[in-house]
Structure formats: structure tokens, C-alpha cells
Design an enzyme around this catalytic site. Structure first.
Site, mmCIF file in Angstrom:
data_model
loop_
_atom_site.group_PDB
_atom_site.id
_atom_site.type_symbol
_atom_site.label_atom_id
_atom_site.label_comp_id
_atom_site.label_asym_id
_atom_site.label_seq_id
_atom_site.Cartn_x
_atom_site.Cartn_y
_atom_site.Cartn_z
ATOM 1 N N LYS A 31 -3.660 -57.097 -7.589
ATOM 2 C CA LYS A 31 -4.331 -58.272 -7.021
ATOM 3 C C LYS A 31 -3.312 -59.412 -7.018
ATOM 4 C CE LYS A 31 -8.175 -60.685 -5.888
ATOM 5 N NZ LYS A 31 -9.044 -60.410 -4.737
ATOM 6 N N ASP B 262 -16.303 -62.276 -0.470
ATOM 7 C CA ASP B 262 -17.557 -61.708 -0.986
ATOM 8 C C ASP B 262 -18.151 -60.623 -0.083
ATOM 9 O OD1 ASP B 262 -17.539 -63.295 -3.284
ATOM 10 O OD2 ASP B 262 -18.585 -64.943 -2.279
ATOM 11 N N VAL B 263 -17.287 -59.803 0.513
ATOM 12 C CA VAL B 263 -17.790 -58.681 1.314
ATOM 13 C C VAL B 263 -17.614 -57.345 0.602
ATOM 14 C CG1 VAL B 263 -17.474 -59.846 3.523
ATOM 15 C CG2 VAL B 263 -15.617 -58.438 2.579
ATOM 16 N N GLU C 26 -5.258 -55.361 -3.385
ATOM 17 C CA GLU C 26 -6.454 -56.060 -2.908
ATOM 18 C C GLU C 26 -6.116 -57.477 -2.475
ATOM 19 O OE1 GLU C 26 -10.626 -57.984 -4.425
ATOM 20 O OE2 GLU C 26 -9.786 -56.364 -5.633
ATOM 21 N N ASN D 79 -19.617 -51.678 3.409
ATOM 22 C CA ASN D 79 -20.209 -52.022 2.116
ATOM 23 C C ASN D 79 -21.515 -52.759 2.373
ATOM 24 O OD1 ASN D 79 -20.414 -52.392 -0.729
ATOM 25 N ND2 ASN D 79 -19.658 -54.482 -0.487
ATOM 26 N N ALA E 243 -7.208 -61.388 -0.787
ATOM 27 C CA ALA E 243 -8.096 -62.477 -1.195
ATOM 28 C C ALA E 243 -8.739 -63.036 0.066
ATOM 29 C CB ALA E 243 -7.316 -63.565 -1.920
ATOM 30 N N GLY E 244 -10.045 -63.282 0.016
ATOM 31 C CA GLY E 244 -10.709 -63.837 1.184
ATOM 32 C C GLY E 244 -10.589 -62.942 2.399
#
Length: 231
Positions: free
Chosen positions: A38, A13-14, A116, A176, A118-119
Site C-alpha cells: 500500500k 470506498d469501493v 493497492e 464488489n 488509493a482513491g
């Protein structure tokens, strides 16, 4: 120009999807054929077409080359938890050979594949392995997404150290802004610019529903589009 890049995050969630979409949108303005990939997603919704992960769907929308969902997101795990836990609950084994086969297919169909993660960097894919093992195997150059918040400095510096310790090229980083109320934002950015030792490719400001926005204007592509000199 590199034919694939891996988007890593300092944590979950960054903003990996936000940054990946921004890169894809920026590349599209240069008429570069792109695919968003992904490999592993945890947290998918049931649809009439099967389970779908929203982040993977955002990548598909931003890419310029159409690919079947199953190629874009081979592992759409249902539970929104660590991939190794979700995989265990679903009796799934994450096969790196499958991930590599899909990546090879994407490279044949696009000029640049945006992969991309994950985590965070050491996100587990099983009880004994992490997704970073596959990234090392593929020798993918890495872009680090830093979610600007309290604590991000240590997370970013440690992640950059781990990426380099794995022998991979950290080609750049993206800031971000995930919390508009974060204090000392400019000082945090300044410190990261001095410590990460790699170009800042962009700053994405805080905005509601960022994944639905046009984000390409926040990315500087010059460094990314340089010839790949790493063997």
C-alpha cells in the site's frame, strides 16, 4: 506470471482492500509467495509503533511473506482525505523514487506483489501530479475494482478508458457488491462484462465486515496466473 499487479478502484470506498485481500488469499491457496503493498494511505491511527493504516494491516495479514510495516506502507498519512491534502498538512512530499525502491525490494522477496492504490485512478499525490503517474512509470498491469452501486457504470467505463489511455494493460476487473439493496444488479454486471473488454476475475458478494472474511474463494486466478506477455 506477472510479478506485480496494481489494484485500482472506480472511486474511494469501493472495495480495493477487500479485492486485494481476496486476491492475496486466493494466491496463498496456490502456495504463491505474496506481499501486499500500500504505497500511499490517507487515514491512519496512532499506535505504540507509530501511525498505522488499517487497510495496510489487512494486506500484511493476508500476504504470505512478512515485511516491516514501513516497507508495506511507506506513506501512512494521518488525515482521512485526499493524499495530496493530507501530505500538505503533514509537510510530506510523496517521493515516487521511494515507492519504486520499496516495490523493487518486494519483487525480490515475493513471486507476486499486490499493489493497492488509493482513491480512484486520478487520485492526486500533489497539486500537480497523480498516483497514476507512478503506476505508468512502473508499467504495472491493472485490475479494476468496481463497487456495484448506482452510477458505477460510468465510473467503471471512464476508469477503464483512462487506464488504457495511459498505455497500461487492464488485465481484469472485480465486482464488489457494496450495497445489498442495489437494484438491477445482474443487469449491471452483464453490462460491465460487455463493455470493459477484459475478464471478470470475480464477484464479491455483500457481507458485513468483509475485510475480516475469507474472500479467496470469490476470485478466479486462471487469467491472472497466465505468463506475462506484455513488454
Amino acid at each position: 506470471m506477472r510479478n506485480a499487479i496494481f489494484i485500482a478502484g472506480t472511486d474511494t470506498d469501493v472495495g480495493k482492500t477487500v479485492a486485494s485481500k481476496a486476491i492475496l488469499q486466493a494466491l496463498a491457496t496456490h502456495n504463491i509467495a505474496t506481499i501486499g503493498y500500500k504505497p500511499v494511505a490517507a487515514g491512519s491511527d496512532k499506535t505504540e509503533f507509530g501511525y498505522r493504516n488499517s487497510d495496510a494491516l489487512h494486506l500484511m495479514k493476508a500476504a504470505t511473506v512478512d515485511m516491516p510495516y514501513e516497507d508495506v506502507n511507506p506513506y501512512a498519512l494521518v488525515l482521512p482525505t485526499s493524499p495530496h491534502i493530507a501530505a500538505k498538512h503533514e509537510n510530506v512530499t510523496i517521493d515516487y523514487a521511494l515507492l519504486s525502491n520499496k516495490l523493487s525490494k518486494h519483487k525480490q522477496n515475493a513471486e507476486l506483489v499486490v499493489v493497492e492504490g488509493a482513491g480512484g485512478w486520478r487520485v492526486p499525490t500533489s497539486d500537480s501530479d497523480c498516483l497514476s503517474t507512478w503506476v505508468k512509470q512502473e508499467r504495472l498491469p491493472v485490475i479494476l475494482v468496481v463497487g456495484i452501486k448506482l452510477g458505477c457504470l460510468s465510473h467503471a467505463i471512464l476508469t477503464a478508458e483512462a487506464i488504457r489511455a495511459d498505455g497500461l494493460e487492464l488485465v481484469g476487473w472485480i465486482a464488489n457488491r457494496i450495497n445489498p439493496g442495489t437494484e438491477h444488479y445482474a443487469e449491471i454486471i452483464e453490462h460491465l462484462e460487455g463493455r470493459l473488454g477484459t475478464p471478470k476475475l470475480g464477484e464479491i458478494p455483500y457481507m458485513p465486515k468483509a475485510k475480516r472474511q475469507e474472500l479467496g474463494k470469490f476470485i478466479q486466478l486462471d487469467h491472472l496466473l497466465e505468463p506475462d506477455t506484455v513488454a
